[in-house]
Scaffold this motif. Structure first.
Motif, PDB file in Angstrom:
ATOM      1  N   GLN A 112       0.859  -1.008   0.119  1.00  0.00           N
ATOM      2  CA  GLN A 112      -0.044   0.037   0.017  1.00  0.00           C
ATOM      3  C   GLN A 112       0.821   1.081  -0.043  1.00  0.00           C
ATOM      4  N   MET A 113       1.961   1.299   0.886  1.00  0.00           N
ATOM      5  CA  MET A 113       2.553   2.382   0.926  1.00  0.00           C
ATOM      6  C   MET A 113       3.580   2.622  -0.371  1.00  0.00           C
ATOM      7  N   ALA A 114       4.115   1.672  -1.051  1.00  0.00           N
ATOM      8  CA  ALA A 114       4.667   1.829  -2.147  1.00  0.00           C
ATOM      9  C   ALA A 114       3.963   2.229  -3.130  1.00  0.00           C
ATOM     10  N   ARG A 115       2.793   1.861  -3.344  1.00  0.00           N
ATOM     11  CA  ARG A 115       1.730   2.057  -4.208  1.00  0.00           C
ATOM     12  C   ARG A 115       1.413   3.721  -3.991  1.00  0.00           C
ATOM     13  N   ASP A 116       1.107   4.077  -2.892  1.00  0.00           N
ATOM     14  CA  ASP A 116       0.825   5.428  -2.481  1.00  0.00           C
ATOM     15  C   ASP A 116       2.212   6.386  -3.126  1.00  0.00           C
ATOM     16  N   MET A 117       3.327   5.952  -2.416  1.00  0.00           N
ATOM     17  CA  MET A 117       4.552   6.825  -2.924  1.00  0.00           C
ATOM     18  C   MET A 117       4.664   6.883  -4.527  1.00  0.00           C
ATOM     19  N   PHE A 118       4.395   5.995  -5.263  1.00  0.00           N
ATOM     20  CA  PHE A 118       4.316   5.901  -6.681  1.00  0.00           C
ATOM     21  C   PHE A 118       3.438   6.848  -7.060  1.00  0.00           C
ATOM     22  N   LEU A 119       2.085   6.646  -6.600  1.00  0.00           N
ATOM     23  CA  LEU A 119       1.113   7.467  -7.087  1.00  0.00           C
ATOM     24  C   LEU A 119       1.331   9.096  -6.659  1.00  0.00           C
ATOM     25  N   PHE A 120       1.641   9.076  -5.476  1.00  0.00           N
ATOM     26  CA  PHE A 120       2.276  10.544  -5.003  1.00  0.00           C
ATOM     27  C   PHE A 120       3.150  11.074  -6.146  1.00  0.00           C
ATOM     28  N   ALA A 121       4.175  10.349  -6.381  1.00  0.00           N
ATOM     29  CA  ALA A 121       5.137  10.859  -7.336  1.00  0.00           C
ATOM     30  C   ALA A 121       4.534  11.316  -8.551  1.00  0.00           C
ATOM     31  N   CYS A 122       3.532  10.447  -9.199  1.00  0.00           N
ATOM     32  CA  CYS A 122       2.972  10.758 -10.543  1.00  0.00           C
ATOM     33  C   CYS A 122       2.120  12.035 -10.498  1.00  0.00           C
ATOM     34  N   GLY A 126       5.942  13.675 -11.400  1.00  0.00           N
ATOM     35  CA  GLY A 126       6.956  12.958 -11.602  1.00  0.00           C
ATOM     36  C   GLY A 126       8.270  13.159 -10.712  1.00  0.00           C
ATOM     37  N   ILE A 127       7.812  13.572  -9.479  1.00  0.00           N
ATOM     38  CA  ILE A 127       9.103  14.051  -8.428  1.00  0.00           C
ATOM     39  C   ILE A 127       9.926  12.845  -8.497  1.00  0.00           C
ATOM     40  N   ARG A 128      11.581  12.957  -8.314  1.00  0.00           N
ATOM     41  CA  ARG A 128      12.295  11.889  -8.331  1.00  0.00           C
ATOM     42  C   ARG A 128      12.105  11.074  -6.868  1.00  0.00           C
ATOM     43  N   VAL A 129      12.423   9.743  -7.081  1.00  0.00           N
ATOM     44  CA  VAL A 129      12.619   9.091  -5.802  1.00  0.00           C
ATOM     45  C   VAL A 129      13.464   9.480  -5.003  1.00  0.00           C
ATOM     46  N   SER A 130      14.793  10.188  -5.314  1.00  0.00           N
ATOM     47  CA  SER A 130      15.740  10.828  -4.247  1.00  0.00           C
ATOM     48  C   SER A 130      14.925  11.775  -3.743  1.00  0.00           C
ATOM     49  N   ASP A 131      14.035  12.708  -4.177  1.00  0.00           N
ATOM     50  CA  ASP A 131      13.450  13.893  -3.384  1.00  0.00           C
ATOM     51  C   ASP A 131      12.488  13.332  -2.796  1.00  0.00           C
ATOM     52  N   LEU A 132      11.474  12.291  -3.139  1.00  0.00           N
ATOM     53  CA  LEU A 132      10.512  11.924  -2.204  1.00  0.00           C
ATOM     54  C   LEU A 132      10.899  11.074  -0.962  1.00  0.00           C
ATOM     55  N   VAL A 149      15.589  20.275  -4.373  1.00  0.00           N
ATOM     56  CA  VAL A 149      15.970  19.140  -5.330  1.00  0.00           C
ATOM     57  C   VAL A 149      17.498  18.495  -5.121  1.00  0.00           C
ATOM     58  N   ARG A 150      17.485  17.185  -4.809  1.00  0.00           N
ATOM     59  CA  ARG A 150      18.691  16.550  -4.403  1.00  0.00           C
ATOM     60  C   ARG A 150      19.580  16.614  -5.361  1.00  0.00           C
ATOM     61  N   LYS A 151      19.291  16.596  -6.792  1.00  0.00           N
ATOM     62  CA  LYS A 151      20.219  16.359  -7.911  1.00  0.00           C
ATOM     63  C   LYS A 151      20.697  17.526  -8.268  1.00  0.00           C
ATOM     64  N   THR A 152      19.897  18.550  -8.366  1.00  0.00           N
ATOM     65  CA  THR A 152      20.343  20.186  -8.921  1.00  0.00           C
ATOM     66  C   THR A 152      20.548  21.018  -7.800  1.00  0.00           C
ATOM     67  N   LYS A 153      20.216  20.888  -6.527  1.00  0.00           N
ATOM     68  CA  LYS A 153      20.210  21.756  -5.473  1.00  0.00           C
ATOM     69  C   LYS A 153      19.271  22.902  -5.780  1.00  0.00           C
ATOM     70  N   ASP A 154      18.433  22.925  -6.804  1.00  0.00           N
ATOM     71  CA  ASP A 154      17.607  23.904  -6.827  1.00  0.00           C
ATOM     72  C   ASP A 154      16.459  23.851  -6.033  1.00  0.00           C
ATOM     73  N   GLN A 155      15.790  25.013  -5.592  1.00  0.00           N
ATOM     74  CA  GLN A 155      14.438  24.867  -4.564  1.00  0.00           C
ATOM     75  C   GLN A 155      13.202  24.602  -5.450  1.00  0.00           C
ATOM     76  N   MET A 156      12.403  23.841  -5.264  1.00  0.00           N
ATOM     77  CA  MET A 156      11.144  23.617  -6.049  1.00  0.00           C
ATOM     78  C   MET A 156       9.959  23.720  -5.155  1.00  0.00           C
ATOM     79  N   ARG A 157       8.948  24.147  -6.014  1.00  0.00           N
ATOM     80  CA  ARG A 157       7.624  24.238  -5.383  1.00  0.00           C
ATOM     81  C   ARG A 157       6.668  23.764  -6.263  1.00  0.00           C
ATOM     82  N   ILE A 158       5.959  22.538  -5.430  1.00  0.00           N
ATOM     83  CA  ILE A 158       4.957  21.956  -6.468  1.00  0.00           C
ATOM     84  C   ILE A 158       3.690  21.950  -5.901  1.00  0.00           C
ATOM     85  N   TRP A 159       2.724  22.472  -6.744  1.00  0.00           N
ATOM     86  CA  TRP A 159       1.362  22.494  -6.331  1.00  0.00           C
ATOM     87  C   TRP A 159       0.563  21.063  -5.958  1.00  0.00           C
TER      88      TRP A 159
END
Length: 182
Positions: A112-122, A126-132, A149-159
């Motif tokens: 359930q948790m894996a499904r929820d985190m996958f759906l949350f990313a979707c 498409g938030i990266r797993v490393s950020d999730l 963002v872990r990869k780019t060090k940019d600040q991200m804001r997602i609605w």
């Protein structure tokens, strides 16, 4: 297999001054076709984009060697070599397929948790797993999630969509907790 492991398989002893255009071309052939006359099941046969990534790693090392005056620019084989990538198409789940995942009755809590985190990313673009994995409950407001963002060090804001909000609400009781996968 990692870049370094593949390189070690190809050349046990490696010196910066032996990496010339001939070496790069032979290594590229090795990555594409595997070792000559080897009939192993697990032989290396990489796609063009994987080959590109492996060669890009060596190019970065060679460029750093030039920057540190360990070799001259004319000794850098990548001053004469163009790296090639292949165009790819990404597959996406349809809205109907995502809704089927949401409605899936899973008895196992880990699933359930894996499904929820996958759906949350979707549903967060498409938030990266490393950020999730590094999201904290405090990164969320009623309308968005903000994080570096872990990869780019940019600040991200997602609605947040209604679905991502409902998934977040399921795991947000403890304000000091990390998201479930971290």
């Amino acid at each position: 297999m990692s870049y370094v492991r593949k390189l070690k398989q190809f050349a046990q002893r490696l010196d910066i001054h032996t990496v010339d255009l001939n070496f790069i071309n032979k290594y590229e052939d090795y990555l594409r076709n595997g070792p000559k006359y080897e009939l192993r099941k697990n032989s290396i046969k990489n796609s063009p984009n994987t080959i590109h990534s492996n060669l890009k790693f060596i190019r970065q090392v060679m460029n750093e060697a030039v920057n540190r005056d360990l070799i001259s620019n004319s000794e850098n084989p990548f001053s004469k070599k163009v790296l090639v990538t292949a165009k790819t198409t990404r597959a996406f789940l349809t809205q109907n397929e995502l809704l089927k995942l949401i409605g899936l009755d899973l008895k196992d809590e880990d699933l359930q948790m894996a499904r929820d985190m996958f759906l949350f990313a979707c549903y967060t673009g498409g938030i990266r797993v490393s950020d999730l994995l590094i999201l904290k409950v405090g990164d969320f407001t009623d309308s968005h999630v903000s994080f570096k963002v872990r990869k780019t060090k940019d600040q991200m804001r997602i609605w947040l969509t209604d679905i991502s909000k409902s998934i977040f609400a399921k795991y947000s009781e403890d304000k000091s907790a990390d998201m479930p996968l971290s």
